[in-house]
Design an enzyme around this catalytic site. Structure first.
Site, PDB file in Angstrom:
ATOM      1  N   ARG A  51       0.804  -1.229   0.000  1.00  0.00           N
ATOM      2  CA  ARG A  51       0.000   0.000   0.000  1.00  0.00           C
ATOM      3  C   ARG A  51       0.832   1.272   0.000  1.00  0.00           C
ATOM      4  O   ARG A  51       0.575   2.188  -0.789  1.00  0.00           O
ATOM      5  CB  ARG A  51      -0.914   0.062   1.239  1.00  0.00           C
ATOM      6  N   THR A  52       1.788   1.357   0.900  1.00  0.00           N
ATOM      7  CA  THR A  52       2.479   2.646   1.046  1.00  0.00           C
ATOM      8  C   THR A  52       3.236   2.971  -0.231  1.00  0.00           C
ATOM      9  O   THR A  52       3.123   4.064  -0.780  1.00  0.00           O
ATOM     10  CB  THR A  52       3.415   2.616   2.271  1.00  0.00           C
ATOM     11  N   LYS A  80      25.820  -2.953  -1.171  1.00  0.00           N
ATOM     12  CA  LYS A  80      27.290  -2.878  -1.237  1.00  0.00           C
ATOM     13  C   LYS A  80      27.858  -2.162  -0.022  1.00  0.00           C
ATOM     14  O   LYS A  80      29.057  -1.934   0.060  1.00  0.00           O
ATOM     15  CB  LYS A  80      27.706  -2.117  -2.501  1.00  0.00           C
ATOM     16  N   ARG A 101      11.276   4.178   2.976  1.00  0.00           N
ATOM     17  CA  ARG A 101      10.964   3.213   4.041  1.00  0.00           C
ATOM     18  C   ARG A 101      12.230   2.424   4.324  1.00  0.00           C
ATOM     19  O   ARG A 101      12.893   1.936   3.393  1.00  0.00           O
ATOM     20  CB  ARG A 101       9.849   2.269   3.623  1.00  0.00           C
ATOM     21  N   HIS A 129       5.369   6.283  11.394  1.00  0.00           N
ATOM     22  CA  HIS A 129       4.856   6.102  10.035  1.00  0.00           C
ATOM     23  C   HIS A 129       3.838   7.212   9.773  1.00  0.00           C
ATOM     24  O   HIS A 129       2.636   6.982   9.720  1.00  0.00           O
ATOM     25  CB  HIS A 129       4.213   4.719   9.948  1.00  0.00           C
TER      26      HIS A 129
HETATM   27  C1  NCD Z   1       2.022  -0.767   8.253  1.00  0.00           C
HETATM   28  C2  NCD Z   1       3.522  -0.572   8.374  1.00  0.00           C
HETATM   29  O1  NCD Z   1       4.257  -0.770   7.405  1.00  0.00           O
HETATM   30  O2  NCD Z   1       3.930  -0.203   9.469  1.00  0.00           O
HETATM   31  N1  NCD Z   1       1.623  -1.025   6.936  1.00  0.00           N
HETATM   32  C3  NCD Z   1       1.326   0.021   6.112  1.00  0.00           C
HETATM   33  O3  NCD Z   1       2.170   0.816   5.781  1.00  0.00           O
HETATM   34  N2  NCD Z   1       0.049   0.177   5.748  1.00  0.00           N
HETATM   35  C4  NCD Z   1       1.472  -1.740   9.215  1.00  0.00           C
HETATM   36  C5  NCD Z   1       2.030  -3.126   9.222  1.00  0.00           C
HETATM   37  O4  NCD Z   1       2.921  -3.466   8.450  1.00  0.00           O
HETATM   38  O5  NCD Z   1       1.554  -3.906  10.039  1.00  0.00           O
END
Ligand code: NCD
Length: 308
Positions: A51-52, A80, A101, A129
């Site tokens: 999703r993100t 590397k 991320r 997040h």
């Molecule tokens: C979340 C995350 O990555 O922290 N997912 C997301 O970005 N929607 C929650 C999760 O991974 O449980």
């Protein structure tokens, strides 16, 4: 604000502006279709994501921009041994804005310190997040019409669940909210959230291990996955993973206007039968995330002087 590392980098007024922009994008998508023409988003995902990452990329495409991406630490020079700082300096040469991320807490902050373009934290380890919180906030806004005087239950892995930390930070700024923290003993919220946010601001909260006993009080129920990848041993994960499973039966005592949220991915925490309940908001939340990321990209690129 040049970058978004923590949800508190945004004032409540800025959050209101982002929500207003997202609502306008929903109502008039064509107005924004060329807003980022000629600009590029770097999508750097050193941890799994559906999703993100996809919502950032979809957001940039819907604004008329382009995307260059790295998915998985194994396919970039991180493998590397390149430092996050050097990656940030390099990516700044090619693109206009970064979404990152990373499994290490603080990696987005280091990226922002070294990049010459805006940086968005798309999740840094078990820390925070903020853009998931933007998705959560638009969902709460659309379902409840307010951010205050709500009883918010957060359930599951409150220790490693970074979305929970950012959500508590965000909702603690509004009047009259109360938190019900539902988790196994081992997965309670870390003290930097409990002491530095809830206690310091005098926000009412209760901690419990029992979801069913608190169900009737809740206006919002935010379910979370037990974060397997942050555990030191598999046995503990296996013991704790099914601590809470929300079922149709357990919702019988819930308010008629409860909003059920989950950042997803879901493993077992919510039975699929709950998806048909009108109170289930987690797939609307997915879509809301894309609109809020569009609004955020626009804001940061405007502040950086890249668009009008
Ligand atoms: C979340 C995350 O990555 O922290 N997912 C997301 O970005 N929607 C929650 C999760 O991974 O449980």
């Amino acid at each position: 604000m040049k970058s978004l590392i923590d949800i508190l980098d945004l004032t409540v007024e800025e959050l209101d502006e982002l929500i207003a922009t997202a609502e306008d994008i929903i109502a008039n998508p064509a107005k924004y279709a060329q807003a980022c023409h000629g600009l590029k988003l770097a999508s750097l995902f050193f941890e799994p994501s559906t999703r993100t990452r996809m919502s950032f990329e979809a957001a940039m495409y819907e604004l008329g921009g382009n995307v260059i991406s790295v998915t998985g630490a194994g396919t970039s020079s991180a493998a590397k041994g390149e430092s996050v700082a050097d990656t940030a300096k390099t990516v700044s040469c090619y693109t206009d804005i970064i979404a990152i991320r990373h499994p290490k807490e603080g990696a987005a902050y280091v990226t922002a310190k070294n990049a010459t373009i805006p940086v968005i934290n798309a999740g840094d380890g078990g820390h925070c997040h903020p853009t998931q919180t933007l998705a959560d906030l638009l969902t709460i806004w659309r379902e409840k019409g307010r951010f205050d005087h709500l009883t918010i239950g957060v359930c599951g892995d409150l220790k490693f669940g970074r979305t929970v930390h950012s959500l508590i930070n965000a909702m603690s700024r509004y009047e009259g909210n109360k938190f019900v923290l539902i988790s196994p003993e081992e997965l309670k919220v870390p003290s930097y959230v409990k002491k530095d946010v809830l206690q310091q601001k005098g926000i009412p909260y209760v901690q419990t291990t029992d979801l069913e006993s608190v169900m009737p009080e809740l206006d919002i129920l935010y379910m979370t996955r037990v974060q397997r990848e942050r555990f030191f041993n598999e046995e503990d994960y296996l013991r704790l993973k099914d601590s809470y499973i929300l079922t149709v039966d357990k919702l019988k005592t819930a308010k008629k206007d409860l909003a059920i949220l989950h950042p997803l991915p879901r493993v077992n925490e919510i039975s699929v039968a709950v998806d048909d309940d009108p109170r289930a908001c987690y797939f609307k939340q997915v879509l809301n995330g894309k609109y809020m990321r569009e609004a955020l990209i626009l804001k940061l690129l405007k502040e950086a002087g890249k668009i009008q």
